[in-house]
Motif scaffolding. Structure first.
Motif, PDB file in Angstrom:
ATOM      1  N   ALA A 136       0.833  -1.206   0.000  1.00  0.00           N
ATOM      2  CA  ALA A 136       0.000   0.000   0.000  1.00  0.00           C
ATOM      3  C   ALA A 136       0.868   1.256   0.000  1.00  0.00           C
ATOM      4  O   ALA A 136       1.936   1.304   0.636  1.00  0.00           O
ATOM      5  CB  ALA A 136      -0.917   0.008   1.215  1.00  0.00           C
ATOM      6  N   ALA A 137       0.412   2.279  -0.721  1.00  0.00           N
ATOM      7  CA  ALA A 137       1.076   3.592  -0.701  1.00  0.00           C
ATOM      8  C   ALA A 137       0.884   4.216   0.680  1.00  0.00           C
ATOM      9  O   ALA A 137      -0.013   3.805   1.427  1.00  0.00           O
ATOM     10  CB  ALA A 137       0.468   4.485  -1.777  1.00  0.00           C
ATOM     11  N   PRO A 138       1.703   5.192   1.045  1.00  0.00           N
ATOM     12  CA  PRO A 138       1.616   5.793   2.383  1.00  0.00           C
ATOM     13  C   PRO A 138       0.217   6.269   2.756  1.00  0.00           C
ATOM     14  O   PRO A 138      -0.251   6.007   3.869  1.00  0.00           O
ATOM     15  CB  PRO A 138       2.609   6.962   2.301  1.00  0.00           C
ATOM     16  CG  PRO A 138       3.615   6.504   1.296  1.00  0.00           C
ATOM     17  CD  PRO A 138       2.849   5.729   0.280  1.00  0.00           C
ATOM     18  N   ALA A 139      -0.462   6.952   1.843  1.00  0.00           N
ATOM     19  CA  ALA A 139      -1.817   7.448   2.147  1.00  0.00           C
ATOM     20  C   ALA A 139      -2.790   6.291   2.342  1.00  0.00           C
ATOM     21  O   ALA A 139      -3.650   6.316   3.242  1.00  0.00           O
ATOM     22  CB  ALA A 139      -2.300   8.369   1.033  1.00  0.00           C
ATOM     23  N   GLU A 140      -2.654   5.270   1.502  1.00  0.00           N
ATOM     24  CA  GLU A 140      -3.529   4.102   1.627  1.00  0.00           C
ATOM     25  C   GLU A 140      -3.258   3.359   2.931  1.00  0.00           C
ATOM     26  O   GLU A 140      -4.193   2.899   3.607  1.00  0.00           O
ATOM     27  CB  GLU A 140      -3.324   3.166   0.438  1.00  0.00           C
ATOM     28  CG  GLU A 140      -3.757   3.764  -0.903  1.00  0.00           C
ATOM     29  CD  GLU A 140      -3.388   2.875  -2.081  1.00  0.00           C
ATOM     30  OE1 GLU A 140      -3.977   3.040  -3.146  1.00  0.00           O
ATOM     31  OE2 GLU A 140      -2.491   2.005  -1.912  1.00  0.00           O
ATOM     32  N   LEU A 141      -1.995   3.236   3.288  1.00  0.00           N
ATOM     33  CA  LEU A 141      -1.633   2.558   4.520  1.00  0.00           C
ATOM     34  C   LEU A 141      -2.208   3.286   5.731  1.00  0.00           C
ATOM     35  O   LEU A 141      -2.740   2.662   6.658  1.00  0.00           O
ATOM     36  CB  LEU A 141      -0.122   2.447   4.641  1.00  0.00           C
ATOM     37  CG  LEU A 141       0.415   1.776   5.909  1.00  0.00           C
ATOM     38  CD1 LEU A 141      -0.113   0.343   6.015  1.00  0.00           C
ATOM     39  CD2 LEU A 141       1.948   1.793   5.925  1.00  0.00           C
ATOM     40  N   ARG A 142      -2.117   4.618   5.721  1.00  0.00           N
ATOM     41  CA  ARG A 142      -2.667   5.401   6.820  1.00  0.00           C
ATOM     42  C   ARG A 142      -4.176   5.176   6.953  1.00  0.00           C
ATOM     43  O   ARG A 142      -4.696   5.026   8.061  1.00  0.00           O
ATOM     44  CB  ARG A 142      -2.376   6.885   6.608  1.00  0.00           C
ATOM     45  CG  ARG A 142      -2.891   7.792   7.736  1.00  0.00           C
ATOM     46  CD  ARG A 142      -2.517   9.240   7.476  1.00  0.00           C
ATOM     47  NE  ARG A 142      -1.062   9.395   7.478  1.00  0.00           N
ATOM     48  CZ  ARG A 142      -0.334   9.533   8.587  1.00  0.00           C
ATOM     49  NH1 ARG A 142      -0.927   9.520   9.770  1.00  0.00           N
ATOM     50  NH2 ARG A 142       0.959   9.682   8.518  1.00  0.00           N
ATOM     51  N   ALA A 143      -4.875   5.140   5.814  1.00  0.00           N
ATOM     52  CA  ALA A 143      -6.326   4.927   5.837  1.00  0.00           C
ATOM     53  C   ALA A 143      -6.660   3.539   6.392  1.00  0.00           C
ATOM     54  O   ALA A 143      -7.628   3.382   7.158  1.00  0.00           O
ATOM     55  CB  ALA A 143      -6.891   5.098   4.434  1.00  0.00           C
ATOM     56  N   LEU A 144      -5.872   2.552   6.016  1.00  0.00           N
ATOM     57  CA  LEU A 144      -6.101   1.194   6.516  1.00  0.00           C
ATOM     58  C   LEU A 144      -5.880   1.111   8.025  1.00  0.00           C
ATOM     59  O   LEU A 144      -6.641   0.451   8.741  1.00  0.00           O
ATOM     60  CB  LEU A 144      -5.190   0.202   5.803  1.00  0.00           C
ATOM     61  CG  LEU A 144      -5.448  -0.013   4.303  1.00  0.00           C
ATOM     62  CD1 LEU A 144      -4.350  -0.877   3.696  1.00  0.00           C
ATOM     63  CD2 LEU A 144      -6.810  -0.665   4.093  1.00  0.00           C
ATOM     64  N   VAL A 145      -4.850   1.773   8.493  1.00  0.00           N
ATOM     65  CA  VAL A 145      -4.553   1.765   9.929  1.00  0.00           C
ATOM     66  C   VAL A 145      -5.657   2.486  10.698  1.00  0.00           C
ATOM     67  O   VAL A 145      -6.112   2.019  11.752  1.00  0.00           O
ATOM     68  CB  VAL A 145      -3.185   2.415  10.199  1.00  0.00           C
ATOM     69  CG1 VAL A 145      -2.979   2.633  11.700  1.00  0.00           C
ATOM     70  CG2 VAL A 145      -2.063   1.542   9.648  1.00  0.00           C
ATOM     71  N   GLU A 146      -6.116   3.614  10.191  1.00  0.00           N
ATOM     72  CA  GLU A 146      -7.181   4.364  10.859  1.00  0.00           C
ATOM     73  C   GLU A 146      -8.470   3.536  10.931  1.00  0.00           C
ATOM     74  O   GLU A 146      -9.157   3.533  11.957  1.00  0.00           O
ATOM     75  CB  GLU A 146      -7.439   5.678  10.122  1.00  0.00           C
ATOM     76  CG  GLU A 146      -6.310   6.688  10.280  1.00  0.00           C
ATOM     77  CD  GLU A 146      -6.547   7.947   9.456  1.00  0.00           C
ATOM     78  OE1 GLU A 146      -7.539   7.956   8.672  1.00  0.00           O
ATOM     79  OE2 GLU A 146      -5.762   8.903   9.598  1.00  0.00           O
ATOM     80  N   ARG A 147      -8.761   2.856   9.855  1.00  0.00           N
ATOM     81  CA  ARG A 147      -9.962   2.009   9.847  1.00  0.00           C
ATOM     82  C   ARG A 147      -9.864   0.914  10.893  1.00  0.00           C
ATOM     83  O   ARG A 147     -10.829   0.651  11.637  1.00  0.00           O
ATOM     84  CB  ARG A 147     -10.154   1.391   8.460  1.00  0.00           C
ATOM     85  CG  ARG A 147     -11.300   0.395   8.391  1.00  0.00           C
ATOM     86  CD  ARG A 147     -11.321  -0.366   7.079  1.00  0.00           C
ATOM     87  NE  ARG A 147     -12.334  -1.411   7.077  1.00  0.00           N
ATOM     88  CZ  ARG A 147     -12.501  -2.297   6.118  1.00  0.00           C
ATOM     89  NH1 ARG A 147     -11.711  -2.269   5.037  1.00  0.00           N
ATOM     90  NH2 ARG A 147     -13.442  -3.218   6.196  1.00  0.00           N
ATOM     91  N   THR A 148      -8.718   0.260  10.997  1.00  0.00           N
ATOM     92  CA  THR A 148      -8.556  -0.832  11.946  1.00  0.00           C
ATOM     93  C   THR A 148      -8.557  -0.314  13.380  1.00  0.00           C
ATOM     94  O   THR A 148      -9.138  -0.947  14.278  1.00  0.00           O
ATOM     95  CB  THR A 148      -7.263  -1.601  11.670  1.00  0.00           C
ATOM     96  OG1 THR A 148      -7.201  -1.948  10.279  1.00  0.00           O
ATOM     97  CG2 THR A 148      -7.187  -2.870  12.493  1.00  0.00           C
ATOM     98  N   ALA A 149      -7.923   0.835  13.611  1.00  0.00           N
ATOM     99  CA  ALA A 149      -7.910   1.414  14.963  1.00  0.00           C
ATOM    100  C   ALA A 149      -9.324   1.761  15.417  1.00  0.00           C
ATOM    101  O   ALA A 149      -9.709   1.502  16.571  1.00  0.00           O
ATOM    102  CB  ALA A 149      -7.030   2.657  14.973  1.00  0.00           C
ATOM    103  N   THR A 150     -10.118   2.332  14.533  1.00  0.00           N
ATOM    104  CA  THR A 150     -11.510   2.663  14.866  1.00  0.00           C
ATOM    105  C   THR A 150     -12.324   1.406  15.137  1.00  0.00           C
ATOM    106  O   THR A 150     -13.123   1.353  16.084  1.00  0.00           O
ATOM    107  CB  THR A 150     -12.145   3.457  13.707  1.00  0.00           C
ATOM    108  OG1 THR A 150     -11.386   4.650  13.485  1.00  0.00           O
ATOM    109  CG2 THR A 150     -13.585   3.817  14.027  1.00  0.00           C
ATOM    110  N   ALA A 151     -12.125   0.371  14.320  1.00  0.00           N
ATOM    111  CA  ALA A 151     -12.859  -0.880  14.513  1.00  0.00           C
ATOM    112  C   ALA A 151     -12.487  -1.526  15.844  1.00  0.00           C
ATOM    113  O   ALA A 151     -13.353  -2.095  16.530  1.00  0.00           O
ATOM    114  CB  ALA A 151     -12.561  -1.832  13.360  1.00  0.00           C
ATOM    115  N   ASN A 152     -11.220  -1.453  16.226  1.00  0.00           N
ATOM    116  CA  ASN A 152     -10.792  -2.028  17.500  1.00  0.00           C
ATOM    117  C   ASN A 152     -11.451  -1.309  18.670  1.00  0.00           C
ATOM    118  O   ASN A 152     -11.896  -1.951  19.637  1.00  0.00           O
ATOM    119  CB  ASN A 152      -9.271  -1.947  17.615  1.00  0.00           C
ATOM    120  CG  ASN A 152      -8.758  -2.552  18.917  1.00  0.00           C
ATOM    121  OD1 ASN A 152      -8.734  -3.762  19.101  1.00  0.00           O
ATOM    122  ND2 ASN A 152      -8.345  -1.675  19.838  1.00  0.00           N
ATOM    123  N   ALA A 153     -11.535  -0.003  18.595  1.00  0.00           N
ATOM    124  CA  ALA A 153     -12.181   0.765  19.671  1.00  0.00           C
ATOM    125  C   ALA A 153     -13.668   0.415  19.775  1.00  0.00           C
ATOM    126  O   ALA A 153     -14.210   0.230  20.868  1.00  0.00           O
ATOM    127  CB  ALA A 153     -11.998   2.257  19.425  1.00  0.00           C
TER     128      ALA A 153
END
Length: 359
Positions: free
Chosen positions: A263-280
């Motif tokens: 994943a490109a940097p922007a895509e990677l950031r979006a993926l991480v944000e999605r997973t962090a929100t789902a975990n919360a």
């Protein structure tokens, strides 16, 4: 006295002359019935014309009365009986032809199935995308080839759109059937490994009359012998609460693991944000539920692990270096222990291995 004078005579009623035997006797047979039409005979004829069962009833009664009284109308009564018999014979022929003549049943084949029905498909070419004309519905405990998930509109926006072709319809079916499967089988771990999602799309001929996509789960080499359905109508409330809470996080983690290496940097950031929100959302949802006694201990441990992982997910969201992001993601994943999730699933009587049904 002549011979005629010697013929026997019978006494006549008072006021009438005596008449010799064999001569016409004016008083004999002169009752009120002589020459009168029997009304029931007429009624029998009328109802016989109309096809009513009263034609037969009136005909029989009229014949008995005519035989007793000598009234006219025997022909009408017989005609009423004959007409009724003709109507009865015609009705019998219509019923026989209706039963014997094949009909075009709008609910034939997969059209007659409902969500959750299990069925067999005979003599269907491998890989076909159009629905077979005939299927055999069977109990889900009997060997079968498939289980119906749902039927959905095949058109994208408008019911009167032109036929898009089987390739476009198959692409559309892959999306809508996948979405429907998520609700039909809330626990993917319960599906046997060789079961696949399949679909039928309408042919060009069916497009105007039955533009439906039929989604179903197909068996692998071995036939299915149980129902695969695991939706809100089947699972228990506590099972539903856990499966609903964990679904978003499991899907986000799976996508992150598959796409993060490239994943490109922007895509990677979006993926991480999605997973962090789902975990919360995951641990908050679990914390707000009341669990059965046997579930409390492993559930509390699972919630604690998700809360501990939340710290690493927040740090990963803020990191700017790619390697640092991936390192923090790995540390967040390490906080979750597979055995803890399996213990929760076991306490909830959910699948703990692939293909195991919930209890």
């Amino acid at each position: 006295m002549t011979t005629d004078d010697t013929r026997s005579r019978r006494p006549a009623p008072p006021g009438l002359p005596e008449v010799a035997e064999g001569e016409w006797e004016p008083w004999e047979g002169t009752g009120p019935s002589r020459g009168r039409m029997n009304r029931l005979a007429v009624a029998a004829f009328v109802f016989g014309l109309l096809g009513g069962v009263l034609g037969a009833i009136f005909g029989v009664v009229a014949l008995r009365r005519i035989r007793r009284t000598g009234e006219r109308g025997r022909g009408f009564a017989v005609a009423g009986l004959v007409l009724f018999g003709g109507w009865a014979l015609a009705l019998a022929l219509v019923l026989v032809l209706t039963v014997a003549t094949p009909r075009s049943d709008p609910e034939a084949g997969v059209r007659g199935l409902r969500a959750g029905d299990c069925f067999r498909v005979d003599d269907t070419p491998t890989g076909t995308r159009t629905a077979p004309e005939e299927v055999t519905t069977v109990p889900c405990t009997a060997p079968h080839d498939a289980e119906l998930v749902d039927r959905l509109p095949a058109y994208e926006r408008y019911a009167d759109e032109a036929y898009p072709g089987t390739a476009a319809l198959s692409a559309r079916a892959e999306t809508v059937c996948g979405q429907r499967q998520r609700s039909y089988v809330l626990d993917p771990l319960s599906l046997p490994a060789d079961v696949r999602l399949r679909w039928y799309v309408p042919s060009r001929v069916e497009w105007r009359t039955y533009p439906q996509i039929t989604c179903y789960l197909a068996a692998g080499p071995a036939p299915l012998t149980r129902q695969l359905r695991q939706d809100a109508t089947v699972v228990r409330p506590e099972q539903l609460a856990y499966l609903t809470a964990t679904r978003e996080l499991d899907e986000a983690r799976a996508v992150l693991a598959a796409q993060s290496p490239t994943a490109a940097p922007a895509e990677l950031r979006a993926l991480v944000e999605r997973t962090a929100t789902a975990n919360a959302r995951f641990w908050l949802a679990l914390s707000g539920q009341t669990w059965p006694a046997q579930v409390k201990e492993p559930m509390e441990k699972l919630i604690a692990e998700a809360q501990e992982a939340a710290t690493y997910w927040r740090d990963a969201e803020k990191a700017t270096d790619r390697d640092q992001v991936l390192r923090l993601v790995a540390q967040a994943e390490q906080r979750r222990q597979a055995q803890t999730a399996l213990a929760v699933r076991g306490a909830l009587n959910l699948s703990t291995v692939q293909g195991e049904p919930a209890r």
